[in-house]
Scaffold this motif. Structure first.
Motif, PDB file in Angstrom:
ATOM      1  N   THR A 152      45.244  -1.927  44.110  1.00 13.69           N
ATOM      2  CA  THR A 152      44.116  -2.833  44.330  1.00 13.69           C
ATOM      3  C   THR A 152      43.520  -3.286  43.001  1.00 13.69           C
ATOM      4  N   ALA A 153      43.308  -2.342  42.095  1.00 11.51           N
ATOM      5  CA  ALA A 153      42.750  -2.694  40.787  1.00 11.51           C
ATOM      6  C   ALA A 153      43.663  -3.666  40.049  1.00 11.51           C
ATOM      7  N   GLU A 154      44.962  -3.446  40.135  1.00 10.91           N
ATOM      8  CA  GLU A 154      45.900  -4.334  39.447  1.00 10.91           C
ATOM      9  C   GLU A 154      45.876  -5.729  40.051  1.00 10.91           C
ATOM     10  N   ALA A 155      45.817  -5.840  41.369  1.00 12.14           N
ATOM     11  CA  ALA A 155      45.735  -7.158  42.018  1.00 12.14           C
ATOM     12  C   ALA A 155      44.469  -7.891  41.594  1.00 12.14           C
ATOM     13  N   LEU A 156      43.381  -7.169  41.492  1.00 12.86           N
ATOM     14  CA  LEU A 156      42.110  -7.773  41.089  1.00 12.86           C
ATOM     15  C   LEU A 156      42.135  -8.195  39.621  1.00 12.86           C
ATOM     16  N   ARG A 157      42.732  -7.366  38.759  1.00 18.43           N
ATOM     17  CA  ARG A 157      42.835  -7.715  37.338  1.00 18.43           C
ATOM     18  C   ARG A 157      43.680  -8.972  37.155  1.00 18.43           C
ATOM     19  N   GLN A 158      44.813  -9.040  37.831  1.00 22.15           N
ATOM     20  CA  GLN A 158      45.700 -10.189  37.693  1.00 22.15           C
ATOM     21  C   GLN A 158      45.045 -11.466  38.200  1.00 22.15           C
ATOM     22  N   ALA A 159      44.246 -11.352  39.246  1.00 24.56           N
ATOM     23  CA  ALA A 159      43.592 -12.531  39.801  1.00 24.56           C
ATOM     24  C   ALA A 159      42.465 -13.037  38.907  1.00 24.56           C
ATOM     25  N   GLY A 160      41.669 -12.127  38.371  1.00 22.92           N
ATOM     26  CA  GLY A 160      40.460 -12.530  37.653  1.00 22.92           C
ATOM     27  C   GLY A 160      39.349 -12.797  38.643  1.00 22.92           C
ATOM     28  N   PRO A 161      38.105 -12.773  38.189  1.00 28.53           N
ATOM     29  CA  PRO A 161      36.969 -12.818  39.119  1.00 28.53           C
ATOM     30  C   PRO A 161      36.780 -14.139  39.854  1.00 28.53           C
TER      31      PRO A 161
END
Length: 259
Positions: free
Chosen positions: A96-105
């Motif tokens: 989950t953290a990796e998906a969020l990092r790759q997406a950006g806020p």
């Protein structure tokens, strides 16, 4: 107090989940969770891990509508082995953290919160969801619980925003949080300037960071204020102090527990 950085939320999803995993390691996973009485400790952990994976999949796929559980890979762990649960929690938080990092806020993604449908919303939501459920796990496992001041404060900020959003969207319980001339003051005794003033108007409530005389004041360490506000610590606990109209604080707590 602005929200924390997106990368910080991503990091905290992993770090707080590590702390939760340590808290439940060796604990009775069938023990009832006092603050979530419908759940066992195992069910609490599966709820949190599933929520993290669900949010991560929403962001990873850039979903434009709500995903069902069946659309989320490995939504639940395979079997009851505590070691399997532990690995599942670790893998889910990291993914989950990796998906969020790759997406950006700023990336758009569906959310149930109409005011913010972005990856940034989900990063904050999942980090702070873990803050609160870590408290549940620690209480059940009878291990100490401490929280970084900036996370405890942000948990209060976010919850106030969510309740205000629910009121604007017509949630029946949140709509009752109105009535001019009444107010609630939260005052952390261990962190400078960690104060909140909630003011009731005829059309609803507003909140801000401020010191002021109020109908009722809740005073105590910041983490304990956060726990009371999230209904994880009773307001009559000897860890906090209620000054003034305690019924108004009870009124707030009872009507901000939707969902």
């Amino acid at each position: 107090m602005p929200p924390l950085a997106h990368e910080r939320y991503c990091d905290e999803i992993v770090l707080l989940t590590e702390t939760l995993r340590a808290a439940i390691s060796g604990a009775d996973l069938e023990a009832n969770v006092p603050t979530c009485p419908d759940w066992t400790l195992r069910e609490l952990a599966v709820h949190l891990g599933g929520a993290q994976r669900w949010a991560g999949e929403i962001v990873r796929t850039r979903a434009t509508e709500e995903l069902g559980e069946e659309q989320v890979p490995d939504f639940t762990p395979d079997g009851d082995d505590p070691a399997v649960l532990d690995a599942w929690l670790a893998e889910g938080a990291a993914g989950t953290a990796e998906a969020l990092r790759q997406a950006g806020p700023a990336v758009s993604a569906w959310s149930w919160y109409e005011r913010d449908r972005s990856a940034g919303f989900w990063a904050r939501r999942m980090a702070l969801e873990t803050v609160v459920h870590l408290a549940d796990a620690a209480l059940t496992a009878k291990v100490p619980y401490t929280m970084a001041p900036e996370l405890a404060a942000d948990t209060i900020d976010e919850w106030l925003d969510i309740v205000a959003g629910a009121q604007a969207e017509g949630d029946p319980e949140a709509l009752e949080l109105r009535g001019g001339g009444r107010s609630i003051h939260l005052h952390a005794t261990d962190v400078p300037d960690a104060e909140w003033l909630i003011e009731f108007g005829e059309d609803g409530f507003t909140w801000r960071h401020a010191h002021g005389k109020a109908t009722v004041a809740l005073r105590g360490p910041l983490t304990d204020l956060m726990l009371v506000f999230n209904r994880r610590l009773a307001p009559d606990s000897d860890r906090v102090e209620v000054l003034g109209d305690a019924e108004l604080l009870d009124f707030w707590l009872a009507r901000s527990s939707f969902g």
